[in-house]
Design a protein around this motif. Structure first.
Motif, PDB file in Angstrom:
ATOM      1  N   ILE A  84      53.471  46.729  59.270  1.00 10.67           N
ATOM      2  CA  ILE A  84      53.897  46.325  57.926  1.00 10.67           C
ATOM      3  C   ILE A  84      54.383  44.879  57.924  1.00 10.67           C
ATOM      4  O   ILE A  84      54.066  44.113  57.009  1.00 10.67           O
ATOM      5  N   LYS A  85      55.114  44.483  58.946  1.00  9.68           N
ATOM      6  CA  LYS A  85      55.561  43.085  59.028  1.00  9.68           C
ATOM      7  C   LYS A  85      54.373  42.137  59.139  1.00  9.68           C
ATOM      8  O   LYS A  85      54.381  41.055  58.537  1.00  9.68           O
ATOM      9  N   ASP A  86      53.354  42.518  59.890  1.00  7.81           N
ATOM     10  CA  ASP A  86      52.156  41.677  60.010  1.00  7.81           C
ATOM     11  C   ASP A  86      51.479  41.501  58.652  1.00  7.81           C
ATOM     12  O   ASP A  86      51.145  40.384  58.257  1.00  7.81           O
ATOM     13  N   TYR A  87      51.278  42.596  57.934  1.00  8.69           N
ATOM     14  CA  TYR A  87      50.676  42.492  56.601  1.00  8.69           C
ATOM     15  C   TYR A  87      51.600  41.749  55.638  1.00  8.69           C
ATOM     16  O   TYR A  87      51.136  40.985  54.787  1.00  8.69           O
ATOM     17  N   GLY A  88      52.894  41.960  55.773  1.00  6.60           N
ATOM     18  CA  GLY A  88      53.861  41.324  54.886  1.00  6.60           C
ATOM     19  C   GLY A  88      54.014  39.833  55.102  1.00  6.60           C
ATOM     20  O   GLY A  88      54.546  39.130  54.252  1.00  6.60           O
ATOM     21  N   SER A  89      53.541  39.340  56.225  1.00  4.94           N
ATOM     22  CA  SER A  89      53.656  37.908  56.500  1.00  4.94           C
ATOM     23  C   SER A  89      52.610  37.083  55.757  1.00  4.94           C
ATOM     24  O   SER A  89      52.691  35.866  55.727  1.00  4.94           O
ATOM     25  N   VAL A  90      51.652  37.750  55.136  1.00  2.00           N
ATOM     26  CA  VAL A  90      50.588  37.056  54.406  1.00  2.00           C
ATOM     27  C   VAL A  90      50.943  37.044  52.925  1.00  2.00           C
ATOM     28  O   VAL A  90      51.016  38.091  52.276  1.00  2.00           O
ATOM     29  N   LYS A  91      51.190  35.851  52.394  1.00  2.00           N
ATOM     30  CA  LYS A  91      51.503  35.709  50.970  1.00  2.00           C
ATOM     31  C   LYS A  91      50.210  35.697  50.170  1.00  2.00           C
ATOM     32  O   LYS A  91      49.247  35.054  50.554  1.00  2.00           O
ATOM     33  N   PRO A  92      50.161  36.415  49.049  1.00  2.00           N
ATOM     34  CA  PRO A  92      48.961  36.395  48.209  1.00  2.00           C
ATOM     35  C   PRO A  92      48.591  34.970  47.801  1.00  2.00           C
ATOM     36  O   PRO A  92      49.465  34.128  47.581  1.00  2.00           O
ATOM     37  N   SER A  93      47.305  34.711  47.696  1.00  2.00           N
ATOM     38  CA  SER A  93      46.819  33.360  47.392  1.00  2.00           C
ATOM     39  C   SER A  93      46.828  33.061  45.897  1.00  2.00           C
ATOM     40  O   SER A  93      46.433  31.982  45.487  1.00  2.00           O
ATOM     41  N   TYR A  94      47.275  33.982  45.090  1.00  2.00           N
ATOM     42  CA  TYR A  94      47.268  33.798  43.644  1.00  2.00           C
ATOM     43  C   TYR A  94      48.676  34.018  43.096  1.00  2.00           C
ATOM     44  O   TYR A  94      49.477  34.733  43.673  1.00  2.00           O
ATOM     45  N   GLY A  95      48.961  33.379  41.989  1.00  2.00           N
ATOM     46  CA  GLY A  95      50.192  33.621  41.247  1.00  2.00           C
ATOM     47  C   GLY A  95      51.481  33.399  42.013  1.00  2.00           C
ATOM     48  O   GLY A  95      51.505  32.862  43.113  1.00  2.00           O
ATOM     49  N   ASN A  96      52.535  33.802  41.381  1.00  2.00           N
ATOM     50  CA  ASN A  96      53.886  33.750  41.952  1.00  2.00           C
ATOM     51  C   ASN A  96      54.249  35.180  42.358  1.00  2.00           C
ATOM     52  O   ASN A  96      54.989  35.869  41.658  1.00  2.00           O
ATOM     53  N   VAL A  97      53.699  35.605  43.485  1.00  2.00           N
ATOM     54  CA  VAL A  97      53.814  36.989  43.916  1.00  2.00           C
ATOM     55  C   VAL A  97      54.574  37.050  45.241  1.00  2.00           C
ATOM     56  O   VAL A  97      54.248  36.333  46.182  1.00  2.00           O
ATOM     57  N   ASP A  98      55.588  37.891  45.275  1.00  2.00           N
ATOM     58  CA  ASP A  98      56.343  38.129  46.497  1.00  2.00           C
ATOM     59  C   ASP A  98      55.867  39.420  47.140  1.00  2.00           C
ATOM     60  O   ASP A  98      55.452  40.360  46.453  1.00  2.00           O
ATOM     61  N   VAL A  99      55.954  39.448  48.446  1.00  2.00           N
ATOM     62  CA  VAL A  99      55.651  40.659  49.195  1.00  2.00           C
ATOM     63  C   VAL A  99      56.977  41.235  49.663  1.00  2.00           C
ATOM     64  O   VAL A  99      57.797  40.523  50.240  1.00  2.00           O
ATOM     65  N   GLN A 100      57.199  42.507  49.360  1.00  2.00           N
ATOM     66  CA  GLN A 100      58.456  43.156  49.730  1.00  2.00           C
ATOM     67  C   GLN A 100      58.210  44.207  50.801  1.00  2.00           C
ATOM     68  O   GLN A 100      57.341  45.068  50.650  1.00  2.00           O
ATOM     69  N   ILE A 101      58.979  44.098  51.867  1.00  2.00           N
ATOM     70  CA  ILE A 101      58.935  45.059  52.953  1.00  2.00           C
ATOM     71  C   ILE A 101      60.147  45.964  52.790  1.00  2.00           C
ATOM     72  O   ILE A 101      61.284  45.480  52.729  1.00  2.00           O
ATOM     73  N   LEU A 102      59.907  47.255  52.713  1.00  2.00           N
ATOM     74  CA  LEU A 102      60.978  48.216  52.489  1.00  2.00           C
ATOM     75  C   LEU A 102      60.987  49.241  53.616  1.00  2.00           C
ATOM     76  O   LEU A 102      60.017  49.970  53.799  1.00  2.00           O
ATOM     77  N   PHE A 103      62.073  49.278  54.376  1.00  2.00           N
ATOM     78  CA  PHE A 103      62.234  50.235  55.460  1.00  2.00           C
ATOM     79  C   PHE A 103      63.457  51.092  55.180  1.00  2.00           C
ATOM     80  O   PHE A 103      64.563  50.574  55.020  1.00  2.00           O
ATOM     81  N   ASP A 104      63.287  52.383  55.111  1.00  5.44           N
ATOM     82  CA  ASP A 104      64.388  53.339  54.989  1.00  5.44           C
ATOM     83  C   ASP A 104      64.439  54.103  56.305  1.00  5.44           C
ATOM     84  O   ASP A 104      63.748  55.107  56.486  1.00  5.44           O
ATOM     85  N   HIS A 105      65.219  53.587  57.234  1.00  2.00           N
ATOM     86  CA  HIS A 105      65.291  54.181  58.567  1.00  2.00           C
ATOM     87  C   HIS A 105      65.925  55.579  58.562  1.00  2.00           C
ATOM     88  O   HIS A 105      65.550  56.418  59.366  1.00  2.00           O
ATOM     89  N   GLU A 106      66.854  55.786  57.664  1.00  2.00           N
ATOM     90  CA  GLU A 106      67.538  57.079  57.615  1.00  2.00           C
ATOM     91  C   GLU A 106      66.588  58.221  57.265  1.00  2.00           C
ATOM     92  O   GLU A 106      66.677  59.314  57.799  1.00  2.00           O
TER      93      GLU A 106
END
Length: 111
Positions: free
Chosen positions: A15-37
């Motif tokens: 997930i971190k690997d995929y999350g490190s790539v910012k979309p090439s369009y628009g003002n889009v953020d990539v959010q990584i969400l981990f719920d370890h519990e």
């Protein structure tokens, strides 16, 4: 428990690997969400492309009963293949986005 810790590590790294790539369009953020519990892991896109709202889930995985449940896979490669390449046995991967009656035909676990 050691197996589950390894699975968590694999999922988080992918997930971190995929999350490190910012979309090439628009003002889009990539959010990584981990719920370890609760062992929920997700990668989402959120933002705007001009006046178009962007919101969506690229990856969603859970760990339940010692298995990796792939709830959603929006990748081209297929995260199940990536997990197998990391030595996760197919019988420990559930393609949860398929209905239960199809899972016996996928080559992966049924749940």
């Amino acid at each position: 428990m050691e197996k589950i810790e390894q699975y968590r590590t694999y999922i988080e790294q992918i997930i971190k690997d995929y999350g490190s790539v910012k979309p090439s369009y628009g003002n889009v953020d990539v959010q990584i969400l981990f719920d370890h519990e609760h062992d929920h892991y997700q990668l989402s896109s959120i933002g705007w492309d001009d006046d178009q709202r962007i919101y969506g889930c690229l990856l969603h995985l859970d760990i339940k009963d010692g298995k990796i449940w792939i709830q959603h896979d929006g990748t081209e490669i297929g995260i199940a293949k990536e997990l197998v390449a990391l030595s996760v046995p197919k019988e420990d991967i559930v393609l949860a986005y398929h209905p239960p009656y199809k899972r016996p035909h996928t080559g992966y676990s049924v749940g």
